[in-house]
Design a protein around this motif. Structure first.
Motif, short mmCIF file in Angstrom:
data_model
loop_
_atom_site.label_atom_id
_atom_site.label_comp_id
_atom_site.label_asym_id
_atom_site.label_seq_id
_atom_site.Cartn_x
_atom_site.Cartn_y
_atom_site.Cartn_z
N LEU A 2 0.85 -1.19 0.00
CA LEU A 2 0.00 0.00 0.00
C LEU A 2 0.88 1.24 0.00
N SER A 3 0.44 2.28 -0.68
CA SER A 3 1.16 3.55 -0.70
C SER A 3 0.85 4.35 0.56
N TYR A 4 1.74 5.23 0.90
CA TYR A 4 1.54 6.14 2.02
C TYR A 4 0.77 7.35 1.50
N MET A 5 -0.46 7.50 1.92
CA MET A 5 -1.34 8.57 1.45
C MET A 5 -1.95 9.28 2.68
N PRO A 6 -1.14 10.05 3.42
CA PRO A 6 -1.60 10.60 4.70
C PRO A 6 -2.76 11.58 4.60
N TYR A 7 -2.97 12.17 3.44
CA TYR A 7 -4.06 13.14 3.30
C TYR A 7 -5.34 12.51 2.77
N GLY A 8 -5.26 11.26 2.36
CA GLY A 8 -6.45 10.56 1.92
C GLY A 8 -7.30 10.13 3.10
N ARG A 9 -8.57 9.99 2.87
CA ARG A 9 -9.48 9.55 3.92
C ARG A 9 -10.35 8.43 3.39
N ASN A 10 -10.75 7.54 4.28
CA ASN A 10 -11.68 6.45 3.96
C ASN A 10 -11.19 5.65 2.75
N GLN A 11 -11.97 5.62 1.68
CA GLN A 11 -11.66 4.81 0.51
C GLN A 11 -10.62 5.47 -0.42
N ASP A 12 -10.03 6.57 -0.01
CA ASP A 12 -9.01 7.25 -0.80
C ASP A 12 -7.60 6.97 -0.29
N ARG A 13 -7.42 5.86 0.41
CA ARG A 13 -6.11 5.52 0.96
C ARG A 13 -5.64 4.19 0.39
N SER A 14 -4.97 4.28 -0.74
CA SER A 14 -4.37 3.10 -1.38
C SER A 14 -5.44 2.03 -1.65
N ASN A 15 -6.52 2.45 -2.26
CA ASN A 15 -7.66 1.59 -2.52
C ASN A 15 -7.46 0.75 -3.78
N SER A 16 -7.67 -0.53 -3.65
CA SER A 16 -7.68 -1.48 -4.76
C SER A 16 -8.49 -2.68 -4.29
N GLY A 17 -8.40 -3.75 -5.01
CA GLY A 17 -9.07 -4.98 -4.61
C GLY A 17 -8.59 -6.11 -5.47
N CYS A 18 -8.63 -7.31 -4.93
CA CYS A 18 -8.30 -8.51 -5.68
C CYS A 18 -9.59 -9.29 -5.89
N TYR A 19 -10.01 -9.39 -7.15
CA TYR A 19 -11.26 -10.05 -7.49
C TYR A 19 -10.99 -11.47 -7.97
N MET A 20 -11.57 -12.44 -7.27
CA MET A 20 -11.49 -13.83 -7.69
C MET A 20 -12.46 -14.02 -8.85
N GLN A 21 -11.96 -14.54 -9.96
CA GLN A 21 -12.75 -14.73 -11.19
C GLN A 21 -13.31 -13.40 -11.72
N GLY A 22 -12.76 -12.28 -11.32
CA GLY A 22 -13.32 -11.00 -11.73
C GLY A 22 -14.69 -10.76 -11.14
N ARG A 23 -15.04 -11.49 -10.05
CA ARG A 23 -16.39 -11.44 -9.50
C ARG A 23 -16.46 -11.14 -8.00
N HIS A 24 -15.53 -11.68 -7.23
CA HIS A 24 -15.64 -11.65 -5.77
C HIS A 24 -14.40 -10.96 -5.19
N GLU A 25 -14.60 -9.78 -4.60
CA GLU A 25 -13.49 -8.93 -4.17
C GLU A 25 -13.08 -9.12 -2.72
#
Length: 184
Positions: free
Chosen positions: A52-75
């Motif tokens: 994860l990146s260091y994003m001290p000014y981000g809040r909530n979902q703006d802090r190094s947000n991504s996801g790993c989706y199994m089969q492109g379906r389940h995150e």
């Protein structure tokens, strides 16, 4: 840095991003977010390392947000949730389905691991679902989900739930997240 076992499908080892589209790499040999595996999979065990990146000014979902989706379906959510409560939309959460048993998110700029056992949803010959997808997740060496039923595709999933195999999708959310050592 866990080595893949003999016979594993290595999706990314730092030498090439050819197993992903668009498959962008940094100068340091790390895979960037916003990548979809060229191969599709049914049931599998996945090993994934991320930073994860260091994003001290981000809040909530703006802090190094991504996801790993199994089969492109389940995150399984990827997010800087260090020190937070560990909700279903935080690191390790099965997005909108279940929060992790414990928040195992390390601080940003630390390498982290997900080891996931995924069992695809099953469908009969009439394409009627007969069983939900299930997954277990070990985050940084600690089980945070054990054989959890996932009744639907995650919101914003690139693929609808179905009987066909699907890719590993690493979500782009305009936040830098880096990946290495990805294999099934």
């Amino acid at each position: 840095g866990t080595k893949p076992p003999a016979g594993a499908v290595v999706l990314f080892d730092g030498t090439s991003a050819e197993n992903f589209k668009p498959g962008r790499m940094t100068d340091e040999g790390l895979l960037m977010q916003g990548a979809t595996s060229n191969q599709n999979f049914h049931d599998f065990e996945l090993h994934l390392e991320f930073m994860l990146s260091y994003m001290p000014y981000g809040r909530n979902q703006d802090r190094s947000n991504s996801g790993c989706y199994m089969q492109g379906r389940h995150e399984v959510q990827i997010l800087d949730s260090f020190g937070l409560s560990g909700e279903d939309n935080e690191c390790g959460g099965i997005y909108t389905v279940r929060k992790p048993d414990v928040n195992m998110c390390y601080p940003p700029l630390s390498w982290q691991t997900y080891d996931v056992k995924f069992y695809a949803a099953k469908f009969d010959e009439n394409k009627k679902k007969t069983s939900h997808a299930r997954l277990s997740v070990v985050h940084n060496g600690v089980p945070i989900h054990v054989n959890v039923e996932v009744p639907y595709a995650t919101r914003a999933a690139p693929l609808e739930e179905g009987s066909s195999p699907g890719p590993i999708f690493l979500q782009e959310h305009n936040c830098p997240v880096r990946y290495r050592n990805i294999w099934l």
